[in-house]
Design a protein around this motif. Structure first.
Motif, PDB file in Angstrom:
ATOM      1  N   ASP A   1      -9.775   6.405  -6.262  1.00 33.84           N
ATOM      2  CA  ASP A   1      -9.274   6.238  -7.603  1.00 33.84           C
ATOM      3  C   ASP A   1      -7.796   5.338  -7.661  1.00 33.84           C
ATOM      4  O   ASP A   1      -6.997   6.034  -6.977  1.00 33.84           O
ATOM      5  CB  ASP A   1      -8.822   7.600  -8.250  1.00 33.84           C
ATOM      6  N   ALA A   2      -7.961   4.488  -8.136  1.00 33.49           N
ATOM      7  CA  ALA A   2      -6.697   3.389  -8.019  1.00 33.49           C
ATOM      8  C   ALA A   2      -5.610   3.975  -8.890  1.00 33.49           C
ATOM      9  O   ALA A   2      -4.231   3.825  -8.506  1.00 33.49           O
ATOM     10  CB  ALA A   2      -6.996   2.056  -8.787  1.00 33.49           C
ATOM     11  N   ARG A   3      -5.841   5.039  -9.787  1.00 33.69           N
ATOM     12  CA  ARG A   3      -4.617   5.662 -10.386  1.00 33.69           C
ATOM     13  C   ARG A   3      -3.729   6.705  -9.299  1.00 33.69           C
ATOM     14  O   ARG A   3      -2.616   6.725  -9.606  1.00 33.69           O
ATOM     15  CB  ARG A   3      -5.209   6.552 -11.576  1.00 33.69           C
ATOM     16  N   ARG A   4      -4.575   7.268  -8.523  1.00 33.58           N
ATOM     17  CA  ARG A   4      -3.768   8.165  -7.502  1.00 33.58           C
ATOM     18  C   ARG A   4      -2.998   7.226  -6.736  1.00 33.58           C
ATOM     19  O   ARG A   4      -1.888   7.635  -6.130  1.00 33.58           O
ATOM     20  CB  ARG A   4      -4.961   8.870  -6.659  1.00 33.58           C
TER      21      ARG A   4
ATOM     22  N   HIS B   1       5.676   7.761  -1.930  1.00 33.54           N
ATOM     23  CA  HIS B   1       5.134   8.588  -1.115  1.00 33.54           C
ATOM     24  C   HIS B   1       3.963   7.477  -0.510  1.00 33.54           C
ATOM     25  O   HIS B   1       2.761   7.830   0.166  1.00 33.54           O
ATOM     26  CB  HIS B   1       4.194   9.804  -1.548  1.00 33.54           C
ATOM     27  N   GLY B   2       4.098   6.131  -0.744  1.00 33.61           N
ATOM     28  CA  GLY B   2       3.123   5.108  -0.282  1.00 33.61           C
ATOM     29  C   GLY B   2       1.489   5.149  -0.922  1.00 33.61           C
ATOM     30  O   GLY B   2       1.769   5.777  -1.826  1.00 33.61           O
ATOM     31  N   ARG B   3       0.876   4.896  -0.040  1.00 32.37           N
ATOM     32  CA  ARG B   3      -0.732   5.030  -0.473  1.00 32.37           C
ATOM     33  C   ARG B   3      -1.139   6.140   0.161  1.00 32.37           C
ATOM     34  O   ARG B   3      -1.096   6.594   1.264  1.00 32.37           O
ATOM     35  CB  ARG B   3      -1.336   3.571  -0.094  1.00 32.37           C
ATOM     36  N   PRO B   4      -2.081   6.779  -1.012  1.00 37.77           N
ATOM     37  CA  PRO B   4      -2.836   8.035  -0.497  1.00 37.77           C
ATOM     38  C   PRO B   4      -3.970   7.512   0.425  1.00 37.77           C
ATOM     39  O   PRO B   4      -4.330   6.273   0.501  1.00 37.77           O
ATOM     40  CB  PRO B   4      -3.567   8.803  -1.687  1.00 37.77           C
TER      41      PRO B   4
END
Length: 118
Positions: free
Chosen positions: A100-103, A112-115
């Motif tokens: 999900d791009a929203r996350r 916090h960077g990218r999940p």
């Protein structure tokens, strides 16, 4: 997670060596679960510039993509292409079905960077 090999071929060519490469590449990909997603299709440029052609291959995972690219069978035929076509090739991991791009945007906003991309 699927992985992809993406090639932006700046100077496509119908040289006999390139045609031989095209004839042989499929056999180098199959042991690694590779398959073509895009090969020789016309591109429609909707932003920026895109000289040349696009090729996209799919593999079951990053390890398979790396193993294919490093395989003796592929390394043997690679000069048939690189001797006549300039371009860029990247290997990239895809996203999982729950991505999900929203996350991603929320994590970037909080620093916090990218999940994880799963």
């Amino acid at each position: 997670m699927p992985a992809y090999a993406v090639a932006h071929l700046h100077t496509p060519s119908d040289h006999e060596d390139v045609l031989r490469y095209i004839e042989l590449i499929q056999d180098t990909m199959e042991p690694y679960g590779g398959r073509f997603l895009v090969h020789g299709s016309p591109v429609e440029v909707v932003e920026g510039e895109w000289p040349g052609a696009l090729v996209m291959l799919s593999f079951p995972d990053t390890e398979a993509a790396h193993d294919w690219y490093a395989s003796p069978a592929y390394r043997e035929i690679l000069p048939l292409r690189t001797g006549h076509i300039t371009g860029d090739v990247v290997l990239v991991e895809g996203v999982g079905p729950g991505y999900d791009a929203r996350r991603t945007a929320a994590a970037m906003r909080t620093g916090h960077g990218r999940p994880a991309i799963s």
